[in-house]
Design a protein around this motif. Structure first.
Motif, PDB file in Angstrom:
ATOM      1  N   ARG B 330      30.691   5.903  41.137  1.00 28.29           N
ATOM      2  CA  ARG B 330      30.766   6.084  39.680  1.00 28.29           C
ATOM      3  C   ARG B 330      31.823   5.180  39.060  1.00 28.29           C
ATOM      4  NH1 ARG B 330      33.408  12.145  39.272  1.00 28.29           N
ATOM      5  NH2 ARG B 330      34.753  11.845  41.061  1.00 28.29           N
ATOM      6  N   THR B 331      32.850   4.824  39.852  1.00 26.43           N
ATOM      7  CA  THR B 331      33.830   3.865  39.359  1.00 26.43           C
ATOM      8  C   THR B 331      33.171   2.511  39.147  1.00 26.43           C
ATOM      9  OG1 THR B 331      35.474   5.007  40.713  1.00 26.43           O
ATOM     10  CG2 THR B 331      36.099   2.869  39.826  1.00 26.43           C
ATOM     11  N   ILE B 332      32.342   2.143  40.105  1.00 27.72           N
ATOM     12  CA  ILE B 332      31.653   0.851  40.009  1.00 27.72           C
ATOM     13  C   ILE B 332      30.720   0.842  38.794  1.00 27.72           C
ATOM     14  CG2 ILE B 332      29.975  -0.643  41.183  1.00 27.72           C
ATOM     15  CD1 ILE B 332      31.347   0.256  43.830  1.00 27.72           C
ATOM     16  N   THR B 333      29.978   1.952  38.623  1.00 26.29           N
ATOM     17  CA  THR B 333      29.078   2.053  37.480  1.00 26.29           C
ATOM     18  C   THR B 333      29.865   1.926  36.179  1.00 26.29           C
ATOM     19  OG1 THR B 333      27.863   3.636  38.825  1.00 26.29           O
ATOM     20  CG2 THR B 333      27.218   3.454  36.499  1.00 26.29           C
ATOM     21  N   GLU B 365      42.304   2.213  34.244  1.00 31.95           N
ATOM     22  CA  GLU B 365      41.834   3.569  33.936  1.00 31.95           C
ATOM     23  C   GLU B 365      40.839   4.047  34.987  1.00 31.95           C
ATOM     24  OE1 GLU B 365      40.507   3.253  29.877  1.00 31.95           O
ATOM     25  OE2 GLU B 365      42.595   2.921  29.237  1.00 31.95           O
ATOM     26  N   ALA B 366      39.904   3.183  35.329  1.00 36.85           N
ATOM     27  CA  ALA B 366      38.905   3.548  36.334  1.00 36.85           C
ATOM     28  C   ALA B 366      39.580   3.871  37.674  1.00 36.85           C
ATOM     29  CB  ALA B 366      37.898   2.417  36.508  1.00 36.85           C
ATOM     30  N   ALA B 367      40.544   3.043  38.038  1.00 38.65           N
ATOM     31  CA  ALA B 367      41.220   3.224  39.330  1.00 38.65           C
ATOM     32  C   ALA B 367      41.996   4.536  39.360  1.00 38.65           C
ATOM     33  CB  ALA B 367      42.152   2.052  39.588  1.00 38.65           C
ATOM     34  N   GLN B 368      42.580   4.881  38.234  1.00 37.13           N
ATOM     35  CA  GLN B 368      43.342   6.131  38.178  1.00 37.13           C
ATOM     36  C   GLN B 368      42.433   7.343  38.342  1.00 37.13           C
ATOM     37  OE1 GLN B 368      47.232   4.786  35.552  1.00 37.13           O
ATOM     38  NE2 GLN B 368      45.470   5.583  34.486  1.00 37.13           N
ATOM     39  N   GLN B 369      41.194   7.221  37.895  1.00 34.24           N
ATOM     40  CA  GLN B 369      40.228   8.313  38.006  1.00 34.24           C
ATOM     41  C   GLN B 369      39.645   8.416  39.414  1.00 34.24           C
ATOM     42  OE1 GLN B 369      39.640  10.509  35.578  1.00 34.24           O
ATOM     43  NE2 GLN B 369      41.197   9.410  34.405  1.00 34.24           N
ATOM     44  N   LYS B 403      49.426   7.565  39.723  1.00 33.28           N
ATOM     45  CA  LYS B 403      49.463   6.772  40.947  1.00 33.28           C
ATOM     46  C   LYS B 403      50.437   5.616  40.765  1.00 33.28           C
ATOM     47  CE  LYS B 403      44.641   7.807  41.750  1.00 33.28           C
ATOM     48  NZ  LYS B 403      43.258   7.330  41.832  1.00 33.28           N
ATOM     49  N   PRO B 404      51.030   5.151  41.848  1.00 25.14           N
ATOM     50  CA  PRO B 404      51.939   4.016  41.700  1.00 25.14           C
ATOM     51  C   PRO B 404      51.182   2.744  41.305  1.00 25.14           C
ATOM     52  CG  PRO B 404      51.590   4.515  44.023  1.00 25.14           C
ATOM     53  CD  PRO B 404      50.929   5.610  43.248  1.00 25.14           C
TER      54      PRO B 404
END
Lengths: 699, 699
Positions: B330-333, B365-369, B403-404
């Motif tokens: 879903r991050t990729i999407t 933002e995506a990475a944090q999710q 996250k760091p």
């Protein structure tokens, strides 16, 4: 064709010049004009009459005269016509900035290939596509769209990644490292790192070459070009994609798959390339190599104004494999006069926290006179009395250029004035003693390589014809796996000692052979289908008489029929038992890029568990072969330990050289494994216990 | 007594205040006044009435009231009287800046000891001598003579070298890292790193502690204090003198001799200290640990605006032993929608060279999710469209602190505006992706330590009384070398499996014992004068019957009388033959600083040639013992390889724990060597084949 036209063209056309600031076609033209290029500049854009004060032409033909260099920034579907147009108009070099070719898939790759074809047919060279262009500060030429035009200097940069190129240029500026040439090589459709190494090697303005690479276009040619370049000036390369993860990342954006890192390591070592293991190391090493003379040895003198940083530096020197120099007595006497009584006058020399600049100067002068010192590291920390600027000036004027001097003024803003003066005086400066020492280490290693003895490849007298016959026959019949028997035949022809033995096809014959060669013997199964003979029960050792042979023969056949019922059995090899000794492995793997890569490792767990192996490209010299053995962690095993006698190290080195000759002579051999190679006491000849080779019909 | 008075005194006297700018007595007073300290400041100098606008007193008594803290900068011969005077006047803390004591030799050392005596008698604490003083930005207190007063912040610094202290302060400033406390500990006559770790651990303003050390004052106390501090906040230490050369350099300027680096390594590991391996690493790690949350795992996402730097970063992640995160679908999407079609949406995420700031924001933002991402590395290179400042701001506002996030804007001046904004937003920035990754690695390791399971020391049921009797008797009779027979007795009392055996004093008895314990047996000489039994012919193996024993007995006596004619023979030990197995070595060496240090290594060449050993401080937990085994390069040997079954790894771990208990129970044992310890298949109990111990009467 020479690349001169890319660096000193008389005229440059920009196909796709634009009037919109922020567009590549505008920025590049503006850069070209602003750099102060003295040749003609022709913007090309059919819809515009004038650009940045220059007349603009609808196409190359319209210029009405030959143009040396065409820089193409049009959209990708218009690139091929633009290349053709340029050639028609007489351009001798083409730079394609536009991206969207090989890196985007096969369709783009096809167009890229067509571009190159078109150029090659007319002996025109092409840089790119998907690149940032070229800078030559000597000719005030900037055909790049990078915002920053560097100061002129002695470092030349090339990079496979445009972004890394831009970052390198930016970092050179902020480190006050002047640039001679910058070349963004992009997709390397035609011009690649090999062409550039050859050209930059001859460029007088270039003192040091630094490069960023993700793959190499042709291994052999790279090694040759890099070695030639490194013989005249340092070549420092950051090779990315050294890990599996990194290779995947590189492949995803360039579409190229780099070879094994061990092969690159061997290639760089052979060709004298200084390998940077981080982005910052590129510049750390470049600064030292560009600005300072090479050290004659590895003995470092540390001058500091406090004990702590001296300790940090001494640790770094030892960890780097360099030596903390031991001062001569007269140096110590001299310094006792010049420095205060409390100063520590050994190494590190502590000129104390209240050091006035002339204490540093005195220490440097003494160190330059002392033949036991090869390199000097000057450290300063900000203390109350410290005068960073004055100290830097005093250091700079004390230096006579006879030995490399590097500095680390530790801290931030307080020492900044000092750093600036060091910079201006051409003294490389590092943020920490550790990084300064790493630069000295790189210098020392490059110096060792540069002063290496001439590479003398030993040519052994061998029976090449015999090997040729065996290989030709194998290839004709497509039997590409060469097992123990024929493998030993081949090695024997190249001077290896092979245990006496012969093939038997029945029990009686086996006994007959044993009686002839003498007991004890071993029996080994010969079958093209069985590689791991012992796992299949295909080996019987230490047979002392006819009866033992007969029993072993029966047992072997029984086992083989059970375990490998479909294997074709060619016979049983009867061989003298080999005396005990140390088991080592000699191998060769033909790297697709760099050709035959020789391998050495101690047998068993050393290779299997500890992966303690060394690699070297063939052909190998005697010195290199010995070096290869010494570079393994387990070398002490060869030398002997706890009173045990060592084995014949030179005999192993000879074995490596013979493999080197064999696999250089026969490119058809793509893999070779002598495992184990049994090595005995000094003066004895090692014995090939088993060997396996693979041939290829390709090439 | 608490150290509070050094950090938040109500009043400070400067004994030796001077009116001459450039002198320590002037600079220090000026610093103290200029920092804005709100308490009372009393300059002391008998010849002066007023200094820098403050009334100056001839001595402490003349002030006429109690002063909390006395800072002494008088010449060294006047220091002791000044200390006495301060105490008389009621000072609770004394800082001695003056140098020339222990570091100058024994005379100075004596005076230094007197200073401490004087203080201790009145429960007054002393910092220094030979130090730079203290800074507490929270109280606007600066009792140092360092030129630079830092910005307030969350990093506290201590250093054994004043010069390194000054450099650290300067570097913190230029990296915009705010400082809470700075303590220059100098000669550590009284207050040392242990006191400071305990105090700083409780200091609310301190979020990260960084320190420079050359030696440690007391091993046990250090480990305890460091562990307690590291449990609440990161402690990062640069330990100099890690090499022989560095130790020599350190000793020459501080007069202290540091212990073995392996013991420091084990102590730091145990206590959760993050070890900086270079001066710059101190700040690289401190920035990340002070400014960012700890990662929950080792999966790193790389966001970049070009492929090359992404490749460099991916290499660095793998080399550091971290993982390149695999994004969830879903991050990729999500990112496919947000980013341009050409963007590479795997890891590294390439937001492309023309990336506008919001692409970075979207990726973050995506990475944090994404629960598969533990840490984020943001890379930017300067390209034409790049907006470093705006990008930095966008990144900063996208970050939610879950996250760091660390950044590397590669280049120099072109990316500087971006770096500044990152700094201001509390985002750690690194000059290269490699250094950013090293910081993430340090965070990950600290996080692992911090979240380690509670340390449960297994207490085995043992026969402690028996060992106590043996050791007491040995010490009473001053027989401090414990050989195989008694050594096995001791180990047996601590639950080790010992082969059956007994001592014989004649041939007949030897046979009798063998018949009782069963053939085959081994004979081993028992003599306090023979340590290497086999070298002396003192071992005979695989004896299968009475006759063999008799022959072996005779032969052994013959050899021993020849090779060691003066050796006292206590008898012959008759022992069951031990089944074959893997030979490992378990050992303990009592480090003078850190106490019992356990050692593990595979037998033979692994220890002798490859030096492949692991160390750990006792007491050790089961998890730590297993970890210790796994940290050797030869661990694969234990696990089994190529179809061979592995050995019982847990049984080795139990052995280590039992040694841990034994050597913790008996501090008299200073050395212990089980060599070899024979380990068999899983489920079998390892056997002690030989053991040697040394006792000490000290302690």
């Amino acid at each position: 064709m020479s690349l001169d036209v890319f660096f000193v063209p008389r005229s440059v056309a920009v196909i796709g010049a634009s009037r919109t600031p922020g567009k590549v076609g505008y920025d590049l033209l503006a850069n070209l004009i602003n750099a102060g290029f003295s040749g003609d500049i022709f913007p090309i854009n059919p819809g515009v009459d004038e650009l940045l004060g220059r007349p603009c032409f609808p196409d190359m033909q319209a210029i009405g005269r030959e143009v040396d260099l065409a820089v193409i920034v049009v959209p990708k579907e218009k690139v091929l016509p633009a290349v053709k147009q340029s050639i028609e108009a007489g351009a001798k070099g083409v730079v394609v900035i536009t991206s969207g070719f090989r890196e985007m898939g096969s369709e783009g790759f096809e167009i890229e290939k067509k571009m190159v074809d078109v150029c090659r047919r007319r002996a025109v060279r092409l840089l790119g596509p998907n690149c940032m262009g070229i800078i030559n500060t000597d000719a005030a030429l900037n055909t790049s769209f990078i915002g920053r035009y560097p100061e002129a200097g002695s470092i030349s940069i090339f990079s496979q990644s445009g972004a890394v190129c831009a970052a390198m240029l930016d970092l050179c500026s902020s480190r006050h490292l002047g640039v001679a040439k910058m070349i963004s090589i992009g997709n390397k459709a035609d011009i690649n790192e090999i062409d550039l190494l050859s050209w930059l090697a001859k460029d007088e303005k270039t003192k040091v070459i630094i490069g960023y690479l993700e793959d190499i276009s042709a291994g052999d040619a790279f090694v040759k070009a890099a070695e030639e370049a490194a013989s005249v000036k340092p070549v420092i390369i950051l090779k990315a994609g050294t890990t599996a993860t990194g290779r995947k990342a590189a492949a995803s954006h360039t579409g190229v798959l780099a070879g094994a890192d061990s092969a690159y390591g061997a290639a760089f070592k052979r060709s004298g390339v200084v390998r940077a293991d981080s982005f910052e190391a590129l510049f750390d090493y470049a600064a030292a190599l560009a600005l300072q003379p090479l050290p004659k040895g590895n003995r470092v003198l540390i001058i500091t104004n406090a004990g702590g940083p001296g300790t940090i530096a001494a640790d770094a020197v030892e960890k780097a494999g360099l030596q903390v120099a031991i001062l001569e007595n007269r140096t110590i006497t001299f310094l006792r006069e010049k420095l205060p009584r409390e100063s520590s006058i050994s190494n590190p020399i502590d000129v104390l926290g209240d050091a006035v600049p002339d204490r540093y100067a005195a220490a440097i002068e003494a160190a330059q006179q002392d033949p036991s010192v090869d390199a000097i590291l000057v450290i300063m920390t900000p203390q109350t009395m410290t005068q960073p600027a004055e100290t830097a000036l005093a250091i700079a004027s004390a230096i006579d250029g006879s030995k490399p001097v590097v500095a680390s003024f530790m801290g931030g803003e307080d020492v900044l004035p000092g750093r600036k003066h060091l910079c201006a005086a051409g003294l490389p400066h590092y943020g920490s003693p550790e990084r300064a020492v790493a630069a000295l280490k790189a210098m020392h290693h490059y110096s060792l390589w540069k002063n290496r003895p001439p590479r003398q490849i030993t040519h052994f007298r061998v029976n090449r014809r015999r090997v040729e016959r065996i290989i030709t026959r194998r290839m004709r019949t497509n039997r590409l796996m060469v097992g123990e028997v024929k493998g030993k035949d081949i090695l024997s022809a190249y001077g290896f000692k092979i245990p006496h033995g012969a093939m038997a096809i029945c029990q009686e014959e086996a006994v007959e052979i044993a009686e002839r060669i003498g007991y004890p013997v071993a029996l080994k199964i010969v079958s093209p289908n069985i590689i791991h003979k012992s796992d299949m029960g295909g080996i019987q050792l230490d047979l002392n008489n006819a009866e033992a042979i007969e029993d072993a023969y029966d047992l072997m056949m029984l086992k083989i029929r059970k375990r490998a019922p479909d294997a074709r059995i060619d016979g049983i090899y009867v061989e003298q038992m080999i005396p005990r000794g140390l088991e080592v492995i000699l191998g060769m793997n033909r790297d697709p890029q760099f050709g035959p890569m020789l391998m050495f490792g101690l047998g068993g767990i050393f290779v299997e568990v500890l992966k303690d192996v060394a690699f070297h490209l063939a052909p190998i010299t005697e010195a290199e072969a010995v070096q290869m053995l010494m570079s393994t962690r387990s070398y002490a095993m060869l030398e002997g330990r706890r009173g045990q006698q060592g084995v014949d190290v030179n005999a192993i080195a000879v074995g490596l050289q013979r493999i080197s000759q064999l696999t250089t002579d026969f490119p058809q051999i793509i893999e070779l494994d002598i495992n184990p190679f049994i090595v005995g006491d000094i003066g004895t000849e090692p014995i090939v216990a088993d060997v396996h080779m693979n041939l290829t019909t390709l090439r």
